[in-house]
Design an enzyme around this catalytic site. Sequence first.
Site, PDB file in Angstrom:
ATOM      1  N   ARG A  92       1.024  14.991 -12.359  1.00 17.94           N
ATOM      2  CA  ARG A  92       0.266  14.012 -11.580  1.00 17.94           C
ATOM      3  C   ARG A  92      -0.338  14.580 -10.298  1.00 17.94           C
ATOM      4  NH1 ARG A  92       5.669  12.309 -11.736  1.00 17.94           N
ATOM      5  NH2 ARG A  92       6.830  12.272  -9.769  1.00 17.94           N
ATOM      6  N   ASP A  93      -1.310  13.808  -9.805  1.00 19.79           N
ATOM      7  CA  ASP A  93      -1.910  13.971  -8.483  1.00 19.79           C
ATOM      8  C   ASP A  93      -2.798  15.213  -8.366  1.00 19.79           C
ATOM      9  OD1 ASP A  93      -0.226  11.811  -8.071  1.00 19.79           O
ATOM     10  OD2 ASP A  93       1.323  13.014  -7.103  1.00 19.79           O
ATOM     11  N   ASP A 113       9.644  14.986  -4.529  1.00 15.67           N
ATOM     12  CA  ASP A 113      10.298  13.774  -4.996  1.00 15.67           C
ATOM     13  C   ASP A 113      11.781  13.771  -4.617  1.00 15.67           C
ATOM     14  OD1 ASP A 113      10.711  11.379  -6.259  1.00 15.67           O
ATOM     15  OD2 ASP A 113      10.591  12.163  -8.291  1.00 15.67           O
ATOM     16  N   THR A 165      -2.588   8.373  -7.885  1.00 18.99           N
ATOM     17  CA  THR A 165      -3.189   9.201  -6.843  1.00 18.99           C
ATOM     18  C   THR A 165      -4.234  10.175  -7.375  1.00 18.99           C
ATOM     19  OG1 THR A 165      -1.297   9.016  -5.369  1.00 18.99           O
ATOM     20  CG2 THR A 165      -2.641  10.983  -5.131  1.00 18.99           C
ATOM     21  N   GLU A 192       4.867  16.448  -6.046  1.00 20.27           N
ATOM     22  CA  GLU A 192       3.848  15.409  -6.104  1.00 20.27           C
ATOM     23  C   GLU A 192       2.777  15.687  -5.053  1.00 20.27           C
ATOM     24  OE1 GLU A 192       5.704  11.269  -7.221  1.00 20.27           O
ATOM     25  OE2 GLU A 192       6.519  11.903  -5.294  1.00 20.27           O
ATOM     26  N   TRP A 208       5.793  -2.558  -4.700  1.00 22.24           N
ATOM     27  CA  TRP A 208       5.029  -1.633  -5.543  1.00 22.24           C
ATOM     28  C   TRP A 208       4.847  -2.197  -6.945  1.00 22.24           C
ATOM     29  CZ3 TRP A 208       5.917   1.085 -10.063  1.00 22.24           C
ATOM     30  CH2 TRP A 208       5.020   2.142 -10.343  1.00 22.24           C
ATOM     31  N   MET A 227       0.855  -1.190   0.000  1.00 25.80           N
ATOM     32  CA  MET A 227       0.000   0.000   0.000  1.00 25.80           C
ATOM     33  C   MET A 227       0.883   1.230   0.000  1.00 25.80           C
ATOM     34  SD  MET A 227      -2.783   1.289   2.891  1.00 25.80           S
ATOM     35  CE  MET A 227      -1.548   1.249   4.196  1.00 25.80           C
ATOM     36  N   ASN A 228       0.442   2.296  -0.704  1.00 26.87           N
ATOM     37  CA  ASN A 228       1.109   3.590  -0.518  1.00 26.87           C
ATOM     38  C   ASN A 228       0.086   4.706  -0.360  1.00 26.87           C
ATOM     39  OD1 ASN A 228       1.561   2.671  -3.534  1.00 26.87           O
ATOM     40  ND2 ASN A 228       1.730   4.886  -3.711  1.00 26.87           N
ATOM     41  N   ASP A 229       0.070   5.717  -1.201  1.00 29.44           N
ATOM     42  CA  ASP A 229      -0.649   6.965  -0.918  1.00 29.44           C
ATOM     43  C   ASP A 229      -2.122   6.784  -0.532  1.00 29.44           C
ATOM     44  OD1 ASP A 229       1.673   7.408  -2.320  1.00 29.44           O
ATOM     45  OD2 ASP A 229       0.825   8.858  -3.708  1.00 29.44           O
TER      46      ASP A 229
END
Length: 630
Positions: free
Chosen positions: A244-245, A333, A181, A300, A145, A119-121
């Site tokens: 992204r995000d 990052d 994300t 990010e 990942w 699991m991450n974000d």
Amino acid sequence: MDSTSSDLIPPPYSALPDRHPSPALPRKSRNFTTTTILISFLLLVSLFALFSYTNTSSPESVKLPENTQSRLARGVAEGVSAKSNPYFSDSVDGSFNWTNAMFSWQRTAFHFQPEGNWMNDPNGPLYHRGWYHLFYQYNPESAVWGNISWGHAVSRDLIHWLYLPYAMVPDQSYDVNGVWTGSATILPDGRIIMLYTGDTIDGVQVQNLAYPANLTDPLLLNWVKYPGNPVLVPPPGIGLKDFRDPTTAWLGPDGKWRITIGSRVGTTLGVSLVYTTNDFIKYELVDRFLHAVPGTGMWECVDFYPVSVDGSKGLDTSENGGGVKHVLKASLDDTKMDHYAIGTYFANNDTWVPDNPEEDVGIGLKYDYGRYYASKTFYDQNKERRILWGWINETDTEANDLAKGWASVQTVPKTVLFDQKTGSNIIQWPVEEVESLRLGSNEFNDVLLVPGSVVELEVGPATQLDILAEFEVEVLGSENGAVSEEGCGGGAAERSSLGPFGVLVLAHQSLSEFTPIYFNVANSSKGSGEAYFCADETRSSKAPDVFKQVYGSKIPVLEGENYSMRVLVDHSIVESFGQGGRRVITSRIYPTEAIYGAAKLFLFNNGTSANVKAAVKVWQLNSAFIQPYF
């Protein structure tokens, strides 16, 4: 200008072919006051060992074997921040003989984590029809990942969670390499908009739209991807892997919605792009950045939200005007840290200016000074508060993660408020629901810690605790010591006249393993009263295949305040809050001896020229109910 116009078309890349959705991936089944404090001879001997120990090398400074220099961490080639640390793994001198009992103990009791795997974000948190929803980056196939889908869980109280089937999986050409994300926006009419980054079949980062299939379903079990995805592609001047995000949207004075997306220009200018939209399908790129900071690199997981300067409640993301400041956060990052600043948002031109340019995003404050990244807030309209989630990643090796079958944990949810006392930072504090886990408590008042002392607090099992501690410093004679330039220096072993002092959590009786959470006070001969809040992992584990370092920050301690901390211990996770939440440090630790019944709690004072009087209250914490809904 409209993002569909020719001058916003990015450099060419292969067209996104039609692709039939693949079947959804199946969800895996799966009170008292102490009257005596004993300081034994053993502790004194161990104390000598503690204070004679110094950390001679930081893991960050390890010389790496030449053959590891070219090895990429997971995620880097795909265009996201590193999701592994092959350099550390390759530089480890031997591996520890981990047992299943040790791995089992590491799993947390009240922090959210999936049944297994990676699991991450945290993604798109929201409150809907009596349920809190948490989505998260998840690998259904492994504890490393990859294959990123959206996991989904719901809770009535942010503590006890029920796993639901995956919300979204990578089954379209515009997200086949990962459903990355995103954020949720709840419109005034109750509709829910979910914008997320997809990694296309060509490896391009694009923004996509999804929404619930049935808004009357309180569990939001089924999600629909907009058939016209992607709704945004990288604009000119932005790299195809640097886009992204998307954030939660906010409504401007012109009636249009805004979102911001993290990026960079070149390699070093971190930026936040702004788009406006009426329908979340067609967008217009604002001709200036919301904000940009040279030297900060790729931004990010940008977050942008208002805080009240004189209120005690959170604010909806669209709030602005008098008595409102705005927090801008970016996950960098380059540093793998979450940096933030407080400032003013100018809605007339969609720009944000920090209150203190010397503490701008990326060069000033951090959400958390420990193991923490990719955070996300949301406005909880149910209790009128802003809630913050963050990802706690691993600091062991991938081999160990695969052996135990899981990797990563979410922090406890925290409320976020503007610090009205300092006027320069936010306050983070565990949501009040955490206190529902409290069981019996122990109080220790007027505990005297003379220079060089360690005192055990007899609290019983010490692996699930909520600790409130306050310290009062009494200077003895002249002050001749000084703290290091870093403030936290080489850790708790580095002595100064007025510190360090604090608690030792997850400590073995013999002090063969322990994790100090502590304050260090600068020499006050100049009257500065400068203090630091720190966490020292260097003696947290005997295992060599674990990344261990000292974390910390300068912390405001105002006139008339004692030094105070709250520490949540949940097996291998320690979350520490200094001065009511002005600073936070999350520690990810892997003891080999200080586990189960062998884990103890101590107070310590390693200063040379001050007595410290401590008042401590410690609660045992129950385990949360976290299991499949079906």
